[in-house]
Design a protein around this motif. Structure first.
Motif, PDB file in Angstrom:
ATOM      1  N   GLU A 122      50.241 110.780   3.785  1.00  0.00           N
ATOM      2  CA  GLU A 122      50.596 112.124   3.331  1.00  0.00           C
ATOM      3  C   GLU A 122      49.396 113.064   3.434  1.00  0.00           C
ATOM      4  O   GLU A 122      49.526 114.219   3.864  1.00  0.00           O
ATOM      5  N   ALA A 123      48.233 112.566   3.039  1.00  0.00           N
ATOM      6  CA  ALA A 123      47.014 113.375   3.132  1.00  0.00           C
ATOM      7  C   ALA A 123      46.678 113.684   4.590  1.00  0.00           C
ATOM      8  O   ALA A 123      46.274 114.806   4.925  1.00  0.00           O
ATOM      9  N   ASP A 127      48.790 113.852   7.094  1.00  0.00           N
ATOM     10  CA  ASP A 127      49.776 114.806   7.604  1.00  0.00           C
ATOM     11  C   ASP A 127      49.490 116.217   7.095  1.00  0.00           C
ATOM     12  O   ASP A 127      49.686 117.206   7.819  1.00  0.00           O
ATOM     13  N   ALA A 128      49.034 116.326   5.847  1.00  0.00           N
ATOM     14  CA  ALA A 128      48.683 117.641   5.299  1.00  0.00           C
ATOM     15  C   ALA A 128      47.492 118.240   6.039  1.00  0.00           C
ATOM     16  O   ALA A 128      47.455 119.441   6.328  1.00  0.00           O
ATOM     17  N   ALA A 183      48.694 119.479   9.394  1.00  0.00           N
ATOM     18  CA  ALA A 183      49.448 120.729   9.252  1.00  0.00           C
ATOM     19  C   ALA A 183      48.524 121.921   9.028  1.00  0.00           C
ATOM     20  O   ALA A 183      48.843 123.052   9.429  1.00  0.00           O
ATOM     21  N   ALA A 184      47.362 121.679   8.404  1.00  0.00           N
ATOM     22  CA  ALA A 184      46.424 122.770   8.119  1.00  0.00           C
ATOM     23  C   ALA A 184      45.600 123.162   9.339  1.00  0.00           C
ATOM     24  O   ALA A 184      45.010 124.251   9.372  1.00  0.00           O
ATOM     25  N   ALA A 224      42.698 120.355   2.768  1.00  0.00           N
ATOM     26  CA  ALA A 224      44.125 120.035   2.686  1.00  0.00           C
ATOM     27  C   ALA A 224      44.334 118.572   2.326  1.00  0.00           C
ATOM     28  O   ALA A 224      45.214 118.229   1.516  1.00  0.00           O
ATOM     29  N   GLU A 251      43.533 117.946  -1.429  1.00  0.00           N
ATOM     30  CA  GLU A 251      44.556 118.377  -2.367  1.00  0.00           C
ATOM     31  C   GLU A 251      45.569 117.263  -2.631  1.00  0.00           C
ATOM     32  O   GLU A 251      45.987 117.027  -3.763  1.00  0.00           O
ATOM     33  N   VAL A 252      45.951 116.562  -1.577  1.00  0.00           N
ATOM     34  CA  VAL A 252      46.903 115.453  -1.733  1.00  0.00           C
ATOM     35  C   VAL A 252      46.252 114.304  -2.493  1.00  0.00           C
ATOM     36  O   VAL A 252      46.854 113.739  -3.425  1.00  0.00           O
TER      37      VAL A 252
END
Length: 473
Positions: free
Chosen positions: A324-325, A327-328, A331-332, A345, A348-349
């Protein structure tokens, strides 16, 4: 395997004993018959003029950029020399990255070669200096184990390299250096510039990065296919390392860095390269490995695998949080976004999830405070991204404002590699988490349309990883 140095006289006049100066007591004297005949009886070896290499024009464009930045100054870019491993053995030679980048001479470059850019009225004139071949017409042919072709095989000729690289060449003995020269590794401005020059990759470099990732993917497949043998060996981590190294040497030049094969609690040590542990079913194994292809460009990829093919519920929860981290962070990453935003980004996860699990003494928001926070970094102390290319940590001499604080541009290649590491003796986490280490690392190319994951074909999700292992074992 040692070198006696350039101590012999002409083969036809040398006395019938070894030179007085020698680095080993293993040398035996040469008899007169050997000395009288060693230079004769050999077939002609025609001088070859190989075709110009694909990378030659790209290297010329890079030299032009360096020339424009340092008008009127003599610039020196050494390849470097052999590094001693022990006694009279050396490490495999690898040319300095700036030298390879500016010449196009990579895995087959010669030790001690030097690129010199001589200032002219307009720009610079490049000359590549290296030691001419020690062929059968020289005494070094048989007497010098470092350069003699009787020992190490044919070496490149000045004319052949000039043809391949589109560069003027000259014998190393003709090189004269001056105190006013600007030399990579000594002059900070030049060293910084040639490092920053690699921040944005050209077409050739991008193609080589794709190739390095492709070969690395095959290496990961090899590891998965060999998991039964890995598990069976008491030092299974070494088997992982060896399997990957075979692929790196067969399909590339070498590994781009020491392979990390970290099973069980070893996965929580960020740079575990001892690789002497068992690989035990029920544990995870973190494998951080990259193939360096012949151009010296390297991939840098990490996958974390359940040794028995199936994640436990706890392992899966940690693994999918790391994904998840990642992928974040992906995306950033967009053109124009500061490079440091990719790390932010991912953080944050990580902060949100470890706070949810009750591992932080503060909230996720407080942990993310730049001045007073950072509590979540206990479980991921490293950064999320670094530039990648001809060095695994490419462009390392670049200024911060050109690296972390700079906007992402098309042509940049970098990693995204968040992780979570709960060391075996960390009392701040529950027992079920201790000894779990997970990292997922991919190699990213920035384009005008956004990021491209060059390593996306290597399974990433927990479900994909389980299916991968089931398919190949």
């Amino acid at each position: 395997m040692s070198s006696a140095g350039d101590t012999a006289t002409d083969a036809k006049t040398q006395p019938s004993e070894t030179p007085a100066t020698t680095s080993t007591n293993r040398r035996q004297p040469f008899g007169r018959g050997f000395l009288d005949t060693i230079s004769t009886g050999w077939a002609d070896r025609p001088e070859s003029h190989p075709p110009r290499r694909e990378q030659a024009d790209f290297a010329a464009a890079r030299r032009a950029a360096v020339s424009a930045a340092f008008p009127g100054q003599r610039l020196v870019i050494p390849a470097g020399g052999l590094a001693q491993r022990s006694n009279d053995t050396d490490h495999p030679f690898r040319a300095h990255s700036a030298f390879a980048h500016l010449t196009g001479w990579a895995s087959d470059a010669e030790p001690d070669a030097v690129l010199v850019l001589e200032p002219q009225d307009q720009g610079h004139e490049p000359t590549l200096y290296f030691r001419e071949r020690a062929d059968r017409t020289t005494s070094e042919f048989y007497s010098d184990a470092a350069i003699g072709e009787f020992w190490i095989g044919p070496r490149p000729s000045l004319a052949g390299v000039a043809s391949e690289l589109g560069l003027a060449t000259a014998h190393l003995d003709d090189l004269q250096l001056d105190d006013d020269d600007l030399t990579v590794g000594h002059d900070p401005a030049l060293t910084r510039f040639v490092s920053e020059l690699r921040l944005v990759k050209d077409e050739y470099e991008i193609a080589q990065m794709r190739l390095a990732v492709e070969v690395t993917a095959r290496g990961f497949d090899d590891i998965v296919a060999n998991l039964p043998g890995v598990i069976a060996h008491p030092r299974g981590e070494r088997i992982v390392e060896g399997v990957f190294h075979q692929r790196a040497r067969s399909d590339g030049n070498a590994v781009g860095y020491e392979t990390i094969a970290a099973s069980g609690p070893h996965a929580c040590y960020l740079h575990w390269t001892r690789n002497d542990g068992a690989v035990v079913p029920g544990d995870l194994i973190l494998i951080d490995a990259g193939v360096e292809v012949d151009s010296l460009y390297t991939a840098d990829i990490t996958r974390t695998l359940p040794v028995n093919g199936t994640f436990t519920d706890v392992q899966r929860r940690v693994y999918e949080t790391v994904r998840e981290a990642a992928d974040a962070a992906f995306a950033a990453a967009r053109p124009g976004v500061p490079f440091r935003a990719v790390h932010a980004a991912a953080m944050e996860v990580i902060a949100a999830r470890v706070a949810e699990w009750g591992l932080l003494p503060v909230s996720a928001e407080e942990a993310l405070d730049a001045d007073q926070g950072g509590q979540h970094r206990r479980y991921m102390v490293h950064g999320t991204s670094h530039h990648l290319g001809i060095d695994v940590h490419d462009c390392a001499e670049a200024r911060r404002e050109m690296y972390y604080d700079a906007p992402l541009e098309p042509g940049m290649v970098f990693t995204i590699e968040p992780g979570l590491y709960f060391q075996i003796d960390d009392l701040t986490v529950p027992q079920e988490l201790r000894g779990i280490g997970v990292r997922i690392e991919d190699d990213i190319l920035m384009t005008a349309d956004g990021p491209v994951n060059l390593s996306a074909d290597i399974p990433r999700t927990a479900d994909e990883v389980e299916a991968w292992i089931a398919r190949l074992t």
